[in-house]
Design a protein around this motif. Structure first.
Motif, short mmCIF file in Angstrom:
data_model
loop_
_atom_site.label_atom_id
_atom_site.label_comp_id
_atom_site.label_asym_id
_atom_site.label_seq_id
_atom_site.Cartn_x
_atom_site.Cartn_y
_atom_site.Cartn_z
N LYS A 8 -3.98 32.92 13.99
CA LYS A 8 -2.51 32.87 14.01
C LYS A 8 -1.93 32.60 12.63
O LYS A 8 -0.85 33.10 12.31
N TYR A 9 -2.62 31.81 11.81
CA TYR A 9 -2.04 31.31 10.57
C TYR A 9 -2.81 31.82 9.35
O TYR A 9 -3.90 31.33 9.04
N ASN A 16 -2.08 31.92 5.53
CA ASN A 16 -1.13 31.41 4.55
C ASN A 16 -1.35 32.01 3.17
O ASN A 16 -2.48 32.23 2.75
N ASP A 55 -6.36 28.49 10.73
CA ASP A 55 -6.86 28.24 12.09
C ASP A 55 -8.22 27.55 12.10
O ASP A 55 -8.62 27.00 13.12
N ARG A 113 3.02 29.19 3.30
CA ARG A 113 3.34 29.43 4.71
C ARG A 113 2.60 30.67 5.20
O ARG A 113 2.10 31.47 4.43
N SER A 114 2.59 30.84 6.52
CA SER A 114 1.85 31.93 7.14
C SER A 114 2.63 33.24 7.11
O SER A 114 3.86 33.26 7.18
N ASP A 129 -5.16 25.96 17.24
CA ASP A 129 -3.75 25.73 16.92
C ASP A 129 -3.43 24.30 17.32
O ASP A 129 -2.88 24.03 18.38
N ARG A 131 -1.34 22.98 12.28
CA ARG A 131 0.08 23.27 12.06
C ARG A 131 0.63 22.45 10.90
O ARG A 131 1.54 22.91 10.19
N ARG A 132 0.11 21.25 10.70
CA ARG A 132 0.58 20.42 9.58
C ARG A 132 0.41 21.16 8.25
O ARG A 132 1.29 21.13 7.39
N LEU A 151 2.20 25.14 8.55
CA LEU A 151 3.66 25.16 8.60
C LEU A 151 4.31 24.27 7.54
O LEU A 151 5.50 24.42 7.25
#
Length: 320
Positions: free
Chosen positions: A113-114, A116, A154, A240-241, A281, A286-287, A290
Motif C-alpha cells: 500500500k505504501y 514512499n 509496508d 509520502r506514499s 498496515d 502508517r507513522r 504518512l
C-alpha cells in the motif's frame, strides 16, 4: 578538520568547471559519455547523442550502497521533533539490484500500500577509501547524482532494523542521469516532484547535519569503500506514499534531475503460498508512511493532494 559549512576553501570535487558523465544504452550495449551542453551527450567514441531521447542506465556500478537514515534538519524535526536525530549518523544498505536508470519504471507490488518517495543526493566514490579523516575523504569522491530512495513501508514491521525489503526491492533507486563534479553542492537546493508539483524542498547547505566528508570518514573507519560505491545522503521532510501512474522526480539545482514512473505489478507468486512476512498496515507502518503533517509546510501537503487527484493532468515526459 572542517565539519562545518560553508567552507573556507572548496574541495576539488566541488570546484569548476562543471563536468557531467552519463551512461546510456545503445543497441543493447552500454556507452559512457560527457555532456557537452544541456542537450548533447558526446560519447567516449566521439559519437553524439541527443540527451532527451537517450535510454539511461544508472551511472554507477557499486559493490555496495550505503544510506544515511536522517541527515536533514527538517526531516529530523518532522520525525523526532528536534533538529538533530542522533549524536552520530546511523546507516542501512540497499542491494545493487535496487538500482534504476533515469526515466525507468518504479515497481509497486499489488500487495503493498505504501511506496514512499525520498529525494536525495548520492555521493559516488572515485577511489579506494579506508581509514581516512573527513578532510581526506573529499579526495575519494568522484561526484554527485540526484537519486530517489523509494521505500515499501509496508515491510517496516518486519525489516525495521535492516530495511532490506523496505528500501532494497528492485527498481527502488532511480539515480542519475549523470555523475556531476565541479558544482558547490552546499549552494544547491534539492526538490522532489510528484507529477510536476513540489512535495519536498531543502537548501542543502542550510539543512545538512552531516556532510559527505564526515559520513565517508565514519563508514571508512571499518568498511572499505571502492570506486563506484554509492552513499545516499538522506532526505528532507515530507516523504509520502505515491501510487501507480505518478511520475516522481528529484532535482538538485546545478546537478540534475532524475525521474521515474510508478507502475503497478502483481503480488509475488510466493505471497499467495504464505511465504514470508506479509506486508502490513499497522500504526508503526502508517507513522512512517504518512508522516507528521503538522510538522511540514502546508504547500507540500497541498501539492501532493493535487497530484493525487486523478482528474488533473500528470507529467508524461522525463526531463533531461
Amino acid at each position: 578538520m572542517n565539519f562545518e559549512f560553508p567552507f573556507t576553501e572548496l574541495p576539488a570535487v566541488m570546484r569548476g568547471p562543471r563536468v557531467e558523465r552519463r551512461r546510456v544504452l545503445i543497441g543493447g550495449s552500454a556507452f559512457w559519455g560527457t555532456m557537452r551542453d544541456d542537450t548533447t551527450l558526446v560519447l567516449d567514441d566521439g559519437r553524439t547523442v541527443e540527451a532527451a531521447g537517450a535510454s539511461y542506465l544508472p551511472p554507477v556500478n557499486p559493490s555496495k550502497i550505503i544510506a544515511v537514515h536522517i541527515s536533514y534538519s527538517s526531516r529530523s524535526v518532522e520525525t523526532r521533533n528536534r533538529p538533530k536525530p542522533t549524536e552520530t549518523p546511523t546507516y542501512f544498505t540497499k542491494p545493487p539490484t535496487s538500482l534504476n536508470g533515469h526515466g525507468g519504471q518504479i515497481l509497486k507490488p499489488a500487495d503493498c500500500k505504501y511506496l514512499n518517495y525520498e529525494g536525495e543526493y548520492a555521493v559516488v566514490i572515485g577511489k579506494t577509501c579506508r581509514n581516512v579523516t573527513p578532510d581526506e575523504a573529499w579526495d575519494c569522491i568522484e561526484g554527485f547524482c540526484p537519486a530517489l530512495d523509494m521505500g515499501l513501508q509496508d515491510f517496516r514491521d518486519t525489516d525495521q532494523g535492516s530495511m532490506l525489503r523496505v528500501k532494497g526491492a528492485d527498481t527502488l533507486l532511480p539515480i542519475g542521469p549523470g555523475i556531476v563534479r565541479g558544482v558547490n553542492l552546499f549552494e544547491q537546493t534539492l526538490r522532489t516532484f510528484v507529477d510536476g508539483r513540489v512535495v519536498q524542498e531543502a537548501h542543502i547547505g542550510e539543512e545538512t547535519i552531516w556532510g559527505p566528508h564526515y559520513v565517508i570518514a565514519d563508514i571508512a573507519r571499518h568498511i572499505t569503500l571502492v570506486p563506484g560505491d554509492v552513499i545516499l545522503m538522506g532526505t528532507p521532510c515530507h516523504s509520502r506514499s505515491v501510487d501507480p501512474g505518478h511520475f516522481v522526480e528529484c532535482e538538485i539545482t546545478g546537478i540534475g534531475r532524475v525521474g521515474g514512473t510508478v507502475v503497478a505489478i502483481d503480488a509475488p507468486r510466493a505471497a499467495a503460498l504464505g511465504v514470508g512476512h506479509a506486508p502490513t498496515d499497522t500504526p508503526e507502518v502508517r507513522r512512517v508512511a504518512l508522516g507528521f503533517d503538522e510538522r511540514v509546510p502546508e504547500r507540500f501537503k497541498e501539492n501532493l493532494r493535487q497530484a493525487r487527484q486523478p482528474s488533473l493532468p500528470t507529467s508524461t515526459t522525463a526531463p533531461t
